[in-house]
Design an enzyme around this catalytic site. Structure first.
Site, PDB file in Angstrom:
ATOM      1  N   ASP A  54       0.857  -1.185   0.000  1.00 22.87           N
ATOM      2  CA  ASP A  54       0.000   0.000   0.000  1.00 22.87           C
ATOM      3  C   ASP A  54       0.893   1.235   0.000  1.00 22.87           C
ATOM      4  O   ASP A  54       1.934   1.247   0.659  1.00 22.87           O
ATOM      5  CB  ASP A  54      -0.915   0.010   1.235  1.00 22.87           C
ATOM      6  N   ASN A  65     -10.484   7.005   7.514  1.00 24.97           N
ATOM      7  CA  ASN A  65     -10.339   5.563   7.311  1.00 24.97           C
ATOM      8  C   ASN A  65     -10.888   4.747   8.477  1.00 24.97           C
ATOM      9  O   ASN A  65     -11.282   3.585   8.300  1.00 24.97           O
ATOM     10  CB  ASN A  65      -8.868   5.183   7.142  1.00 24.97           C
ATOM     11  N   GLN A 110     -13.505   4.569  10.106  1.00 26.79           N
ATOM     12  CA  GLN A 110     -14.899   4.125  10.073  1.00 26.79           C
ATOM     13  C   GLN A 110     -15.045   2.703   9.537  1.00 26.79           C
ATOM     14  O   GLN A 110     -16.031   2.028   9.788  1.00 26.79           O
ATOM     15  CB  GLN A 110     -15.693   5.145   9.228  1.00 26.79           C
ATOM     16  N   LYS A 150       0.098   2.824   5.873  1.00 25.73           N
ATOM     17  CA  LYS A 150      -0.851   1.731   6.105  1.00 25.73           C
ATOM     18  C   LYS A 150      -0.162   0.374   6.056  1.00 25.73           C
ATOM     19  O   LYS A 150      -0.451  -0.511   6.871  1.00 25.73           O
ATOM     20  CB  LYS A 150      -1.978   1.782   5.074  1.00 25.73           C
ATOM     21  N   CYS A 192     -10.804  -9.887 -18.709  1.00 27.38           N
ATOM     22  CA  CYS A 192     -11.959 -10.413 -19.454  1.00 27.38           C
ATOM     23  C   CYS A 192     -13.257  -9.834 -18.897  1.00 27.38           C
ATOM     24  O   CYS A 192     -14.237  -9.650 -19.637  1.00 27.38           O
ATOM     25  CB  CYS A 192     -12.017 -11.926 -19.369  1.00 27.38           C
ATOM     26  N   CYS A 247     -14.563   5.977  -2.586  1.00 30.54           N
ATOM     27  CA  CYS A 247     -15.367   5.991  -1.374  1.00 30.54           C
ATOM     28  C   CYS A 247     -15.530   7.414  -0.847  1.00 30.54           C
ATOM     29  O   CYS A 247     -16.553   7.754  -0.259  1.00 30.54           O
ATOM     30  CB  CYS A 247     -14.725   5.105  -0.308  1.00 30.54           C
TER      31      CYS A 247
END
Length: 256
Positions: free
Chosen positions: A61, A69, A71, A85, A175, A189
């Site tokens: 990350d 974050n 939450q 992170k 695909c 988000c």
């Protein structure tokens, strides 16, 4: 490979499951999972992969812990604000189970470094938040011959699938979404919102799906369901599945 007495005690509830047993637990202990993204999906997935006794974890990350974050990203606390992170996640694993070999990689995966970062994995679990990275992960998994558990999340919806595009006749993630998403531009988000508990559902579902792959051939955990995308709806709630057919012209997994 055998399990030490303390590991037998730790995983006793696994070992007594006829569908998993000692052979399945040994397979988990020998596995190396690369987790791409330690956020909303990665946090609960990591907790249950570590809880399952996966022997080696690489955590990737490039982001730092932010107040927003907390939450849904369950391995972080207020004391972690501003820290990497990946490094905080690795510290969590070390506190949780000192027998797990864990490595934090602080950086962003892309087409130029994906193969190097994913090489040697038994499985890759991708819970990142953009299509460009997802497609780079998928393409690298196909080239390396590594199974991919892909998980995505937004608002009250999620999707989880196992892909084996390196195998004859099996589809890959490309695909599924095609080439149009080789971009950093996608819903987030931050813009659209996400229910914290929904992240937990998707992350734990992904961990369960990964365990199916990691124990295949060693236990009777069921079909990995290659190329089947499970769509999770948190509002209804409901779960439905669709099968992704291999694209004969896919530039990620079609024969050269």
């Amino acid at each position: 490979m055998t399990l030490a007495p303390d590991r037998l005690d730790r995983f006793a509830r696994h070992i007594v499951l006829p569908e998993l047993g000692g052979a399945g637990q040994v397979a988990l202990s020998a596995a190396h999972v690369v987790l791409v993204g330690c956020g909303g999906i990665g946090s609960p997935a990591l907790q249950y992969l570590a809880g399952a006794g996966v022997g080696r974890l690489t955590l990737l990350d490039d982001d730092a812990v932010d107040l927003s974050n907390l939450q849904r990203q369950t391995i972080f606390a207020e004391a972690d604000l501003g820290r990497s992170k990946a490094e905080v996640a690795a510290d969590w694993v070390r506190r949780f189970d000192g027998a797990i070999e864990v490595r934090a990689v602080v950086g962003r995966l892309g087409g130029e470094n994906a193969a190097q970062l994913l090489e040697g994995a038994t499985l890759v679990l991708d819970g990142c938040d953009n299509f460009a990275t997802r497609l780079a992960v998928s393409d690298a998994c196909v080239k390396l011959g590594v199974p991919l558990t892909s998980a995505a999340l937004g608002r009250f919806q999620g999707q989880v699938a196992n892909f084996a595009g390196h195998r004859d006749g099996h589809s890959c993630y490309r695909c599924f979404v095609g080439d149009a998403f080789d971009t950093e531009d996608c819903d987030t988000c931050a813009a659209d919102g996400v229910l914290g508990a929904m992240a937990g559902w998707v992350g734990t579902f992904a961990a369960m799906h990964a365990v199916r792959v990691l124990t295949q051939g060693h236990a009777a955990m069921g079909d990995p369901q290659w190329g089947k995308v499970h769509l999770l709806d948190g509002l209804t709630p409901s779960l439905r599945t669709m099968r992704i057919v291999k694209d004969p012209e896919c530039r990620g997994c079609a024969p050269a």
